[in-house]
Motif scaffolding. Structure first.
Motif, PDB file in Angstrom:
ATOM      1  N   ALA A  24      62.315  67.796  -7.365  1.00 31.75           N
ATOM      2  CA  ALA A  24      63.705  67.323  -7.352  1.00 31.75           C
ATOM      3  C   ALA A  24      64.637  68.411  -7.876  1.00 31.75           C
ATOM      4  CB  ALA A  24      63.833  66.059  -8.197  1.00 31.75           C
ATOM      5  N   TYR A  25      64.212  69.100  -8.927  1.00 33.03           N
ATOM      6  CA  TYR A  25      65.018  70.205  -9.473  1.00 33.03           C
ATOM      7  C   TYR A  25      65.161  71.330  -8.443  1.00 33.03           C
ATOM      8  CZ  TYR A  25      66.182  74.330 -12.231  1.00 33.03           C
ATOM      9  OH  TYR A  25      66.763  75.477 -12.699  1.00 33.03           O
ATOM     10  N   ALA A 120      59.951  62.436   0.236  1.00 32.02           N
ATOM     11  CA  ALA A 120      60.725  62.416   1.486  1.00 32.02           C
ATOM     12  C   ALA A 120      62.107  61.815   1.288  1.00 32.02           C
ATOM     13  CB  ALA A 120      59.962  61.645   2.554  1.00 32.02           C
ATOM     14  N   LEU A 121      62.273  61.023   0.229  1.00 35.66           N
ATOM     15  CA  LEU A 121      63.582  60.430  -0.040  1.00 35.66           C
ATOM     16  C   LEU A 121      64.617  61.485  -0.433  1.00 35.66           C
ATOM     17  CD1 LEU A 121      62.476  57.281  -2.088  1.00 35.66           C
ATOM     18  CD2 LEU A 121      63.042  57.408   0.346  1.00 35.66           C
ATOM     19  N   LEU A 122      64.168  62.620  -0.950  1.00 34.91           N
ATOM     20  CA  LEU A 122      65.111  63.663  -1.373  1.00 34.91           C
ATOM     21  C   LEU A 122      65.881  64.249  -0.190  1.00 34.91           C
ATOM     22  CD1 LEU A 122      62.959  65.424  -4.121  1.00 34.91           C
ATOM     23  CD2 LEU A 122      64.985  64.005  -4.470  1.00 34.91           C
ATOM     24  N   LEU A 126      70.401  63.364   1.807  1.00 29.27           N
ATOM     25  CA  LEU A 126      71.512  64.165   2.322  1.00 29.27           C
ATOM     26  C   LEU A 126      72.255  63.452   3.442  1.00 29.27           C
ATOM     27  CD1 LEU A 126      69.810  67.691   2.415  1.00 29.27           C
ATOM     28  CD2 LEU A 126      71.454  66.846   0.739  1.00 29.27           C
ATOM     29  N   LEU A 127      71.631  62.459   4.045  1.00 36.98           N
ATOM     30  CA  LEU A 127      72.294  61.705   5.108  1.00 36.98           C
ATOM     31  C   LEU A 127      73.520  60.956   4.592  1.00 36.98           C
ATOM     32  CD1 LEU A 127      69.200  60.242   6.991  1.00 36.98           C
ATOM     33  CD2 LEU A 127      70.790  61.974   7.851  1.00 36.98           C
ATOM     34  N   LEU A 128      73.594  60.764   3.274  1.00 34.55           N
ATOM     35  CA  LEU A 128      74.747  60.081   2.704  1.00 34.55           C
ATOM     36  C   LEU A 128      76.017  60.915   2.809  1.00 34.55           C
ATOM     37  CD1 LEU A 128      73.072  58.613  -0.522  1.00 34.55           C
ATOM     38  CD2 LEU A 128      73.582  57.423   1.623  1.00 34.55           C
ATOM     39  N   GLY A 129      75.868  62.250   2.949  1.00 31.33           N
ATOM     40  CA  GLY A 129      77.051  63.091   2.970  1.00 31.33           C
ATOM     41  C   GLY A 129      77.133  64.082   4.105  1.00 31.33           C
TER      42      GLY A 129
END
Length: 242
Positions: A24-25, A120-122, A126-129
């Protein structure tokens, strides 16, 4: 039993937490780097998008992190049985060698695939923006599934070669790293030689470009099946030798 032990013991959760936190980092670092470059990219013709510059690079980091943590899990498949003095129960169990080896392998595989589902959620966040090349994301994640399956098979086989879990972990890490770096020469440039075909990195990086080819899929399948076949032969030998 093995899958349950991964999910209820501290080691399994530490591996899950450290891998998720580290990746995540690294993902946020890639996003920040892309934001800094965005003003330069807008003036370039055919500039690479966020999927190529962020997600593809991040997936390469995933492969490296998996290479480091897979030995910590696969060392428990058989070497831990020796250390816990329960290997005799497996050797005399009324089950075939194929069933026992595959059960151990599938337990470790499910654990890592659960980790990959969370990871895979990471990129999908990005689809949010922004927009993503979902084909490239899907190809890259598919490559990670195949890559982890092959590396786990290597770890299971090595776990059958020693009675010391940490020796199995170190040997597995050494073998996986050697297979990864065999594609490089002394200057760390990728060299095109027959030896590069043996490296999982050579085949995995094709998936991070959004390409799913039969050649690369076959490589990981053959490597996985070959390692599992060797594991079955080794386990059958241990049974015969008592």
């Amino acid at each position: 039993r093995d899958l349950r032990s991964y999910l209820v013991t501290p080691l399994g959760w530490w591996v899950f937490a450290v891998a998720t936190g580290l990746l995540a980092y690294l993902f946020l670092e890639q996003v920040e780097h892309y934001v800094r470059l965005q003003n330069r990219l807008v003036v370039l013709p055919n500039a690479p998008g966020i999927t190529q510059l962020v997600v593809a690079q991040w997936m390469s980091s995933c492969a490296w992190v998996l290479l480091l943590i897979i030995p910590l899990i696969t060392m428990r498949t058989f070497s831990e049985e020796w250390r816990s003095a329960t290997m005799a129960l497996l050797l005399t169990a009324p089950l075939s060698s194929v069933t026992l080896v595959l059960s151990k392998y599938i337990s470790a595989l499910i654990f890592f695939w659960l980790l990959l589902i969370v990871l895979a959620l990471l990129p999908l966040s990005l689809l949010l923006g922004t927009e993503l090349d979902l084909g490239l994301v899907a190809a890259g994640m598919f490559g990670l599934l195949l890559y982890s399956a092959a590396c786990i098979a290597v770890g299971v086989y090595i776990s059958l070669l020693t009675r010391q879990p940490w020796v199995a972990a170190v040997l597995t890490l050494g073998v996986l790293m050697m297979l990864w770096i065999v594609r490089h020469d002394g200057s760390l440039n990728v060299t095109v030689t027959p030896l590069t075909y043996l490296s999982p990195a050579t085949h995995f990086e094709v998936f991070t470009r959004g390409i799913v080819s039969l050649d690369n899929v076959s490589y990981f399948i053959v490597l996985t099946v070959a390692m599992l076949a060797l594991s079955v032969v080794r386990f059958a030998y241990l049974r015969r030798s008592g």
